[in-house]
Design a protein around this motif. Structure first.
Motif, PDB file in Angstrom:
ATOM      1  N   UNK A   1      22.342   3.749  29.519  1.00 32.11           N
ATOM      2  CA  UNK A   1      23.129   3.418  28.023  1.00 32.11           C
ATOM      3  C   UNK A   1      24.127   4.729  27.747  1.00 32.11           C
ATOM      4  N   UNK A   2      23.524   6.048  28.066  1.00 33.98           N
ATOM      5  CA  UNK A   2      24.140   7.285  27.571  1.00 33.98           C
ATOM      6  C   UNK A   2      25.407   7.212  28.313  1.00 33.98           C
ATOM      7  N   UNK A   3      25.282   7.111  29.706  1.00 33.97           N
ATOM      8  CA  UNK A   3      26.700   6.971  30.526  1.00 33.97           C
ATOM      9  C   UNK A   3      27.660   6.025  29.999  1.00 33.97           C
ATOM     10  N   UNK A   4      27.238   4.813  29.748  1.00 32.46           N
ATOM     11  CA  UNK A   4      28.137   3.985  29.192  1.00 32.46           C
ATOM     12  C   UNK A   4      28.787   4.295  27.801  1.00 32.46           C
ATOM     13  N   UNK A   5      27.866   4.678  26.870  1.00 30.26           N
ATOM     14  CA  UNK A   5      28.352   5.096  25.512  1.00 30.26           C
ATOM     15  C   UNK A   5      29.301   6.388  25.789  1.00 30.26           C
ATOM     16  N   UNK A   6      29.108   7.203  26.542  1.00 32.19           N
ATOM     17  CA  UNK A   6      29.948   8.303  26.775  1.00 32.19           C
ATOM     18  C   UNK A   6      31.290   7.799  27.168  1.00 32.19           C
ATOM     19  N   UNK A   7      31.079   6.951  28.276  1.00 32.43           N
ATOM     20  CA  UNK A   7      32.372   6.509  28.741  1.00 32.43           C
ATOM     21  C   UNK A   7      33.320   5.849  27.505  1.00 32.43           C
ATOM     22  N   UNK A   8      32.557   4.522  26.731  1.00 34.83           N
ATOM     23  CA  UNK A   8      33.329   4.146  25.705  1.00 34.83           C
ATOM     24  C   UNK A   8      33.751   5.213  24.557  1.00 34.83           C
ATOM     25  N   UNK A   9      32.858   6.289  24.264  1.00 34.99           N
ATOM     26  CA  UNK A   9      33.266   7.157  23.369  1.00 34.99           C
ATOM     27  C   UNK A   9      34.324   7.990  23.719  1.00 34.99           C
ATOM     28  N   UNK A  10      34.422   8.212  24.944  1.00 33.85           N
ATOM     29  CA  UNK A  10      35.653   9.280  25.189  1.00 33.85           C
ATOM     30  C   UNK A  10      37.008   8.183  25.232  1.00 33.85           C
ATOM     31  N   UNK A  11      37.153   7.091  25.468  1.00 35.23           N
ATOM     32  CA  UNK A  11      38.032   6.216  25.418  1.00 35.23           C
ATOM     33  C   UNK A  11      38.468   5.509  24.143  1.00 35.23           C
ATOM     34  N   UNK A  12      37.353   5.304  23.487  1.00 37.79           N
ATOM     35  CA  UNK A  12      37.853   4.440  22.379  1.00 37.79           C
ATOM     36  C   UNK A  12      37.492   5.048  20.813  1.00 37.79           C
ATOM     37  N   UNK A  13      35.880   5.346  20.932  1.00 36.03           N
ATOM     38  CA  UNK A  13      35.444   5.696  19.749  1.00 36.03           C
ATOM     39  C   UNK A  13      35.919   7.059  18.974  1.00 36.03           C
ATOM     40  N   UNK A  14      36.003   8.103  19.946  1.00 38.72           N
ATOM     41  CA  UNK A  14      36.498   9.277  19.550  1.00 38.72           C
ATOM     42  C   UNK A  14      38.325   9.153  19.331  1.00 38.72           C
ATOM     43  N   UNK A  15      38.749   8.554  19.952  1.00 39.06           N
ATOM     44  CA  UNK A  15      40.323   8.421  19.761  1.00 39.06           C
ATOM     45  C   UNK A  15      40.545   7.724  18.252  1.00 39.06           C
ATOM     46  N   UNK A  16      39.702   6.799  18.149  1.00 38.86           N
ATOM     47  CA  UNK A  16      39.721   5.955  16.834  1.00 38.86           C
ATOM     48  C   UNK A  16      39.495   6.644  15.511  1.00 38.86           C
ATOM     49  N   UNK A  17      38.258   7.579  15.734  1.00 43.30           N
ATOM     50  CA  UNK A  17      37.876   8.141  14.500  1.00 43.30           C
ATOM     51  C   UNK A  17      39.006   9.570  14.281  1.00 43.30           C
ATOM     52  N   UNK A  18      39.716  10.124  15.546  1.00 38.97           N
ATOM     53  CA  UNK A  18      40.769  11.079  15.344  1.00 38.97           C
ATOM     54  C   UNK A  18      41.775  10.444  14.610  1.00 38.97           C
ATOM     55  N   UNK A  19      42.316   9.104  15.002  1.00 45.56           N
ATOM     56  CA  UNK A  19      43.219   8.341  14.403  1.00 45.56           C
ATOM     57  C   UNK A  19      43.102   7.943  12.775  1.00 45.56           C
TER      58      UNK A  19
END
Length: 172
Positions: free
Chosen positions: A58-76
């Motif tokens: 789950x951590x690997x999956x979340x890290x993948x999603x975080x790096x590509x979507x979650x973090x970018x959205x938060x910066x946006x």
């Protein structure tokens, strides 16, 4: 003052199409970015109960999603917040705007200064434990998990505080 730091750059009202568009980007970024972060916290906690293999996956999956979507959205969300102040009826001298940005930068500090390093250490511990013949992670992984959960809770509280500030717009 120049560049909208004492008044807005364009002085558009809240009914302006430009302001509305920026507000939609800001809100969408916040929902995906900060909501995704909160969901990740719950997912990781649940996976931990299923054991180290599930937690590592789950951590690997979340890290993948975080790096590509979650973090970018938060910066946006943060960038759109700056633009909303510049083009909208707000200014950087208003208390609620300042507090919201302080909370945003506090969230960034927690995310990059505490959560990411702790998560990386926890991932390494879980990956080592997943190797054949390795014992299940014990003290170190458990300590890192508790630390990650603590920082996640603090991060989520900062997000909630920022939302409260932006909705209520306090002034002192």
């Amino acid at each position: 003052m120049a560049l909208g730091f004492s008044g807005s750059l364009l002085g558009l009202g809240v009914d302006s199409g430009w302001y509305q568009a920026v507000l939609v980007v800001h809100l969408a970024g916040a929902v995906v970015g900060f909501g995704g972060s909160a969901v990740g916290t719950v997912m990781l906690r649940r996976a931990w109960a299923d054991g180290p293999d599930a937690a590592a996956a789950v951590r690997r999956s979340f890290e993948f999603a975080s790096n590509r979507l979650v973090d970018v959205a938060a910066y946006l969300a943060g960038i759109a917040g700056v633009v909303a102040v510049l083009v909208g009826p707000w200014n950087f001298r208003q208390d609620w705007v300042t507090i919201a940005f302080v909370l945003y930068f506090a969230w960034l500090a927690i995310a990059h200064g505490a959560l990411r390093p702790t998560g990386a250490k926890l991932a390494a511990s879980l990956e080592a434990a997943a190797q054949p013949g390795s014992p299940e992670p014990a003290g170190d992984a458990e300590r890192l998990r508790r630390r990650a959960e603590l920082w996640s809770a603090v991060s989520n509280l900062v997000i909630v505080a920022a939302i409260v500030v932006m909705v209520t717009k306090p002034s002192w």
